[in-house]
Design a protein around this motif. Structure first.
Motif, PDB file in Angstrom:
ATOM      1  N   SER A   2      18.542  -4.619  61.115  1.00  0.00           N
ATOM      2  CA  SER A   2      18.142  -5.339  62.236  1.00  0.00           C
ATOM      3  C   SER A   2      18.367  -4.613  63.401  1.00  0.00           C
ATOM      4  O   SER A   2      17.741  -4.787  64.555  1.00  0.00           O
ATOM      5  N   SER A   3      19.164  -3.492  63.279  1.00  0.00           N
ATOM      6  CA  SER A   3      19.520  -2.670  64.517  1.00  0.00           C
ATOM      7  C   SER A   3      18.560  -1.595  64.630  1.00  0.00           C
ATOM      8  O   SER A   3      18.505  -0.757  65.614  1.00  0.00           O
ATOM      9  N   ASP A  41      14.484  -0.288  65.278  1.00  0.00           N
ATOM     10  CA  ASP A  41      13.374  -0.525  65.738  1.00  0.00           C
ATOM     11  C   ASP A  41      12.496   0.386  65.391  1.00  0.00           C
ATOM     12  O   ASP A  41      12.377   1.576  66.064  1.00  0.00           O
ATOM     13  N   LEU A  73      17.759   3.276  67.286  1.00  0.00           N
ATOM     14  CA  LEU A  73      18.963   2.655  66.637  1.00  0.00           C
ATOM     15  C   LEU A  73      19.897   1.854  67.968  1.00  0.00           C
ATOM     16  O   LEU A  73      20.214   2.684  68.740  1.00  0.00           O
ATOM     17  N   LYS A  74      19.802   0.787  67.575  1.00  0.00           N
ATOM     18  CA  LYS A  74      20.652  -0.044  68.880  1.00  0.00           C
ATOM     19  C   LYS A  74      22.089  -0.477  68.447  1.00  0.00           C
ATOM     20  O   LYS A  74      22.253  -1.074  67.378  1.00  0.00           O
ATOM     21  N   THR A  75      22.734   0.220  69.302  1.00  0.00           N
ATOM     22  CA  THR A  75      24.438   0.294  69.078  1.00  0.00           C
ATOM     23  C   THR A  75      24.721  -0.817  70.093  1.00  0.00           C
ATOM     24  O   THR A  75      24.077  -1.370  70.968  1.00  0.00           O
ATOM     25  N   GLU A  76      26.094  -0.973  69.986  1.00  0.00           N
ATOM     26  CA  GLU A  76      26.623  -1.748  71.105  1.00  0.00           C
ATOM     27  C   GLU A  76      26.515  -1.294  72.501  1.00  0.00           C
ATOM     28  O   GLU A  76      26.654  -2.016  73.466  1.00  0.00           O
TER      29      GLU A  76
END
Length: 85
Positions: free
Chosen positions: A3-4, A6, A24-27
């Motif tokens: 889910s992280s 796109d 990639l979506k990280t914190e």
């Protein structure tokens, strides 16, 4: 987690399947990455008869992942991880 990631668009086609440009979506950031999809069915006869056997295809893909995990070069994308669905 998946889910992280796109998926944005296709950037290539390899012997194993499509290669996609993704974020990639990280914190703390959004990191551009390449995502390779393993395709187990032949596409328009492009995959050799060796890879028509799904188990052989998976083993060859695992070998590529193993090799990529050990490579470090400025012109080669680093392997961040692998997921099996």
């Amino acid at each position: 987690p998946w889910s992280s990631i796109d998926i944005l668009h296709q950037i290539g086609q390899g012997s194993f399947g499509k290669v996609m440009h993704a974020n990639l979506k990280t914190e703390t950031a959004v990191v551009p990455v390449a995502v390779k999809f393993l395709q187990t069915a032949p596409v328009h006869g492009e995959i050799s008869s060796h890879f028509r056997n799904t188990q052989a295809l998976i083993e060859e893909f695992q070998h590529e992942v193993f090799m990529m995990s050990r490579l470090a070069h400025k012109n080669i994308v680093s392997l961040l991880g692998i997921t099996v669905n």
